[in-house]
Design a protein around this motif. Structure first.
Motif, PDB file in Angstrom:
ATOM      1  N   LEU A 293       0.823  -1.210   0.000  1.00  0.00           N
ATOM      2  CA  LEU A 293       0.000   0.000   0.000  1.00  0.00           C
ATOM      3  C   LEU A 293       0.859   1.263   0.000  1.00  0.00           C
ATOM      4  O   LEU A 293       0.509   2.271  -0.630  1.00  0.00           O
ATOM      5  CB  LEU A 293      -0.928  -0.016   1.215  1.00  0.00           C
ATOM      6  CG  LEU A 293      -1.952   1.116   1.342  1.00  0.00           C
ATOM      7  CD1 LEU A 293      -3.210   0.625   2.043  1.00  0.00           C
ATOM      8  CD2 LEU A 293      -1.386   2.324   2.082  1.00  0.00           C
ATOM      9  N   SER A 294       1.975   1.213   0.707  1.00  0.00           N
ATOM     10  CA  SER A 294       2.800   2.410   0.867  1.00  0.00           C
ATOM     11  C   SER A 294       3.537   2.816  -0.401  1.00  0.00           C
ATOM     12  O   SER A 294       4.035   3.940  -0.493  1.00  0.00           O
ATOM     13  CB  SER A 294       3.830   2.176   1.982  1.00  0.00           C
ATOM     14  OG  SER A 294       4.769   1.185   1.597  1.00  0.00           O
ATOM     15  N   LEU A 295       3.607   1.941  -1.395  1.00  0.00           N
ATOM     16  CA  LEU A 295       4.465   2.189  -2.553  1.00  0.00           C
ATOM     17  C   LEU A 295       3.875   3.165  -3.562  1.00  0.00           C
ATOM     18  O   LEU A 295       4.604   3.863  -4.257  1.00  0.00           O
ATOM     19  CB  LEU A 295       4.795   0.864  -3.253  1.00  0.00           C
ATOM     20  CG  LEU A 295       5.550  -0.166  -2.403  1.00  0.00           C
ATOM     21  CD1 LEU A 295       5.823  -1.422  -3.224  1.00  0.00           C
ATOM     22  CD2 LEU A 295       6.860   0.420  -1.865  1.00  0.00           C
ATOM     23  N   ASP A 360       5.774  13.385  10.281  1.00  0.00           N
ATOM     24  CA  ASP A 360       5.889  14.808   9.935  1.00  0.00           C
ATOM     25  C   ASP A 360       7.303  15.349  10.102  1.00  0.00           C
ATOM     26  O   ASP A 360       7.805  16.088   9.250  1.00  0.00           O
ATOM     27  CB  ASP A 360       4.937  15.635  10.802  1.00  0.00           C
ATOM     28  CG  ASP A 360       3.471  15.408  10.451  1.00  0.00           C
ATOM     29  OD1 ASP A 360       3.199  15.043   9.291  1.00  0.00           O
ATOM     30  OD2 ASP A 360       2.618  15.581  11.332  1.00  0.00           O
ATOM     31  N   ARG A 361       7.957  14.987  11.213  1.00  0.00           N
ATOM     32  CA  ARG A 361       9.207  15.658  11.592  1.00  0.00           C
ATOM     33  C   ARG A 361      10.469  14.867  11.249  1.00  0.00           C
ATOM     34  O   ARG A 361      11.547  15.446  11.123  1.00  0.00           O
ATOM     35  CB  ARG A 361       9.195  15.953  13.092  1.00  0.00           C
ATOM     36  CG  ARG A 361       8.020  16.830  13.521  1.00  0.00           C
ATOM     37  CD  ARG A 361       7.979  16.995  15.026  1.00  0.00           C
ATOM     38  NE  ARG A 361       6.778  17.724  15.448  1.00  0.00           N
ATOM     39  CZ  ARG A 361       6.460  17.965  16.728  1.00  0.00           C
ATOM     40  NH1 ARG A 361       7.272  17.532  17.686  1.00  0.00           N
ATOM     41  NH2 ARG A 361       5.353  18.614  17.027  1.00  0.00           N
ATOM     42  N   VAL A 362      10.343  13.551  11.124  1.00  0.00           N
ATOM     43  CA  VAL A 362      11.539  12.734  10.901  1.00  0.00           C
ATOM     44  C   VAL A 362      11.602  12.214   9.471  1.00  0.00           C
ATOM     45  O   VAL A 362      12.599  12.442   8.757  1.00  0.00           O
ATOM     46  CB  VAL A 362      11.585  11.552  11.898  1.00  0.00           C
ATOM     47  CG1 VAL A 362      12.814  10.678  11.636  1.00  0.00           C
ATOM     48  CG2 VAL A 362      11.596  12.067  13.332  1.00  0.00           C
ATOM     49  N   LEU A 363      10.552  11.532   9.015  1.00  0.00           N
ATOM     50  CA  LEU A 363      10.623  10.853   7.721  1.00  0.00           C
ATOM     51  C   LEU A 363      10.243  11.750   6.548  1.00  0.00           C
ATOM     52  O   LEU A 363      10.819  11.612   5.459  1.00  0.00           O
ATOM     53  CB  LEU A 363       9.724   9.614   7.749  1.00  0.00           C
ATOM     54  CG  LEU A 363      10.108   8.552   8.784  1.00  0.00           C
ATOM     55  CD1 LEU A 363       9.172   7.358   8.710  1.00  0.00           C
ATOM     56  CD2 LEU A 363      11.550   8.096   8.572  1.00  0.00           C
ATOM     57  N   VAL A 380      11.300   4.254  -5.804  1.00  0.00           N
ATOM     58  CA  VAL A 380      10.395   3.192  -5.351  1.00  0.00           C
ATOM     59  C   VAL A 380       9.120   3.760  -4.755  1.00  0.00           C
ATOM     60  O   VAL A 380       8.010   3.314  -5.068  1.00  0.00           O
ATOM     61  CB  VAL A 380      11.101   2.286  -4.319  1.00  0.00           C
ATOM     62  CG1 VAL A 380      10.156   1.204  -3.812  1.00  0.00           C
ATOM     63  CG2 VAL A 380      12.342   1.667  -4.925  1.00  0.00           C
ATOM     64  N   MET A 381       9.250   4.782  -3.890  1.00  0.00           N
ATOM     65  CA  MET A 381       8.104   5.301  -3.140  1.00  0.00           C
ATOM     66  C   MET A 381       7.652   6.674  -3.599  1.00  0.00           C
ATOM     67  O   MET A 381       6.559   7.110  -3.259  1.00  0.00           O
ATOM     68  CB  MET A 381       8.443   5.350  -1.647  1.00  0.00           C
ATOM     69  CG  MET A 381       8.814   4.012  -1.049  1.00  0.00           C
ATOM     70  SD  MET A 381       8.881   4.072   0.748  1.00  0.00           S
ATOM     71  CE  MET A 381       7.200   4.507   1.139  1.00  0.00           C
ATOM     72  N   GLY A 382       8.507   7.382  -4.337  1.00  0.00           N
ATOM     73  CA  GLY A 382       8.177   8.732  -4.729  1.00  0.00           C
ATOM     74  C   GLY A 382       8.568   9.732  -3.659  1.00  0.00           C
ATOM     75  O   GLY A 382       8.986   9.366  -2.550  1.00  0.00           O
ATOM     76  N   ARG A 387       4.699  11.239   1.652  1.00  0.00           N
ATOM     77  CA  ARG A 387       5.625  10.114   1.443  1.00  0.00           C
ATOM     78  C   ARG A 387       6.339   9.703   2.729  1.00  0.00           C
ATOM     79  O   ARG A 387       6.715   8.543   2.886  1.00  0.00           O
ATOM     80  CB  ARG A 387       6.654  10.481   0.378  1.00  0.00           C
ATOM     81  CG  ARG A 387       6.093  10.574  -1.030  1.00  0.00           C
ATOM     82  CD  ARG A 387       5.622   9.206  -1.534  1.00  0.00           C
ATOM     83  NE  ARG A 387       4.261   8.875  -1.123  1.00  0.00           N
ATOM     84  CZ  ARG A 387       3.762   7.654  -1.182  1.00  0.00           C
ATOM     85  NH1 ARG A 387       4.510   6.641  -1.585  1.00  0.00           N
ATOM     86  NH2 ARG A 387       2.521   7.426  -0.813  1.00  0.00           N
ATOM     87  N   GLY A 388       6.516  10.625   3.666  1.00  0.00           N
ATOM     88  CA  GLY A 388       7.073  10.248   4.961  1.00  0.00           C
ATOM     89  C   GLY A 388       6.134   9.319   5.709  1.00  0.00           C
ATOM     90  O   GLY A 388       6.564   8.336   6.326  1.00  0.00           O
ATOM     91  N   ALA A 389       4.835   9.609   5.661  1.00  0.00           N
ATOM     92  CA  ALA A 389       3.840   8.731   6.283  1.00  0.00           C
ATOM     93  C   ALA A 389       3.843   7.366   5.613  1.00  0.00           C
ATOM     94  O   ALA A 389       3.725   6.321   6.274  1.00  0.00           O
ATOM     95  CB  ALA A 389       2.459   9.378   6.189  1.00  0.00           C
ATOM     96  N   ALA A 390       3.990   7.353   4.270  1.00  0.00           N
ATOM     97  CA  ALA A 390       4.011   6.081   3.556  1.00  0.00           C
ATOM     98  C   ALA A 390       5.216   5.240   3.953  1.00  0.00           C
ATOM     99  O   ALA A 390       5.119   4.007   4.103  1.00  0.00           O
ATOM    100  CB  ALA A 390       4.027   6.342   2.048  1.00  0.00           C
TER     101      ALA A 390
END
Length: 459
Positions: A293-295, A360-363, A380-382, A387-390
């Motif tokens: 799902l995250s991709l 929000d703050r790290v990824l 791979v993920m965009g 995208r950090g949440a993904a």
């Protein structure tokens, strides 16, 4: 089963109403603040009280009539919803006031869940536990199956206050169903000693689960599963809302949630499998689907992988519930469910508190167009919003797959021991330092069951 079906109708209606409020408030929080953390706060205040108060609710449901607790919980939760509606009627509604109203509503709604789960044991035979678990999941999951679609369509028409009003009105149906069942089956005899202290009631659930190593081990593993699944619950909207509107978001969530129905059908089809096998398959499937799902953010991709997550969770929940029901004494089940909810669902609380800030703050800064991971993971993920949440959801999916492998390796220790293993309930009670006259009756019933064939008359 007919009385259980009536309770499940009430649960279905109430679940739809709760889902309307949850969807509307999450969209409101993201629209107003634009962060995953604001959505997580709404989730936290809506569900943390239900989790934290579960042991108290379970003790009350064992001590008083369980249907009465459901009536008080469902009816009382309306007061908090009314408070939120009043806040939204002001010119400048503040998120803090809304969260306070949702917290109050959740505190009263906490009385319902342990009482409902224990009522399943009251109203059906043991041979129907697995089927009842699937029915309960289907009814409770209407908030994911029907509510997002309805909320996405209704929000532009009636607004957030309209959704909350509909939620409050569904409680009337739930209370009516509980009243009918309470009058039909009569008040439940609790069998509690009159001199039992409040501490005995509150600690009863903890003693009931620690008396069985299989149950305590299962609860520990499921706590980690709820942590990873809670991460997905918090971050699904922040992943997709930058790319789709509220109506499309509701449609996607509803299509994905139809996986619950497929999962319930699989539970019935695979009823002959061991509960530990269902638990392993469900956990592994949910983890793999989370990674996929995250991709991508394509709507059809999110709907398909979300469908797989929900279908897998149905298997996971049915296996876990069956293991608990066959391990815990019936008279202690409400308080046991309360304690199990507190411990295992603390994973959700941790996810609601930590997932938003981590995303929000790290990824998220790492996956901007010039972020540190833009070149290595961007293909791979965009990159960009959400995208950090993904990425956090992908990591949670990998952890979930690892948990499935751990469950499979510990499947023997998670299976309730048979009486032939020499681990009778009274002995485990003695080790916990508790004394209960009902344990002798439980031991007698267990011994009798071992002497009686499946076709013989019941003891």
């Amino acid at each position: 089963m007919k009385h259980l079906r009536l309770l499940l109708i009430g649960t279905l209606v109430n679940s739809v109403g709760s889902g309307l409020s949850a969807f509307g408030l999450a969209v409101f929080a993201y629209s107003a603040y634009g962060t995953a953390s604001s959505v997580a706060l709404v989730q936290l205040c809506s569900f943390a009280p239900i989790i934290l108060l579960a042991p108290v609710a379970g003790a009350l449901a064992d001590h008083f009539d369980r249907r009465l607790m459901m009536i008080i919980g469902d009816g009382g939760s309306v007061l908090g919803l009314i408070a939120v509606i009043l806040v939204l009627s002001t010119p400048s509604p503040r998120l803090g006031h809304i969260l306070a109203g949702m917290t109050a509503s959740s505190c009263l709604a906490a009385l319902t869940e342990p009482a409902l789960r224990a009522s399943v044991t009251d109203l059906v035979d043991e041979k129907d536990y697995l089927r009842s678990a699937g029915m309960l999941q289907a009814a409770s999951s209407a908030r994911y199956l029907l509510s997002p679609l309805l909320a996405g369509l209704l929000l532009p028409l009636v607004g957030l206050r309209g959704l909350l009003t509909l939620d409050a009105s569904t409680c009337l149906v739930t209370v009516t169903c509980s009243v009918i069942v309470m009058h039909a089956v009569g008040r439940r005899s609790t069998g509690e000693r009159d001199d039992a202290s409040p501490a005995d009631h509150l600690l009863g659930g903890w003693r009931a689960i620690t008396a069985r190593p299989s149950v305590s081990g299962l609860v520990a593993l499921m706590t980690f599963v709820t942590l990873t699944i809670g991460t997905l619950q918090v971050l699904l909207k922040p992943i997709l809302l930058p790319h789709v509107g509220a109506t499309t978001m509701g449609q996607l969530e509803t299509v994905a949630a139809t996986g619950i129905l497929a999962g319930a059908g699989l539970v019935t089809a695979l009823a002959r499998l061991r509960p530990t096998t269902l638990l392993t398959l469900g956990t592994a499937g949910a983890g793999a689907a989370m990674v996929l799902l995250s991709l991508r953010v394509w709507p059809w991709w999110a709907a398909t992988t979300g469908f797989a997550v929900f279908a897998s969770l149905a298997l996971c929940n049915a296996g876990a519930e069956t293991l608990v029901r066959t391990s815990v004494d019936k008279d202690h089940q409400a308080r046991a469910w309360g304690t199990i909810s507190l411990v295992s669902q603390m994973g959700y609380v941790v996810a609601y508190v930590s997932a938003g800030p981590l995303a929000d703050r790290v990824l998220q800064p790492l996956l901007t167009s010039d972020g540190a991971l833009a070149h290595s993971l961007g293909a791979v993920m965009g990159t960009g919003a959400g995208r950090g949440a993904a990425l956090l959801v992908a990591l949670a999916g990998l952890v979930t797959i690892g948990l499935a492998a751990l469950i499979h390796s510990r499947r023997r220790s998670l299976t309730p021991p048979s009486p032939a293993d020499g681990q009778e309930f009274p002995q485990t009670q003695a080790r916990t330092g508790t004394a209960d006259p009902r344990t002798a009756a439980q031991a007698e019933r267990t011994e009798c069951a071992t002497r009686t064939s499946a076709k013989a008359a019941p003891c």
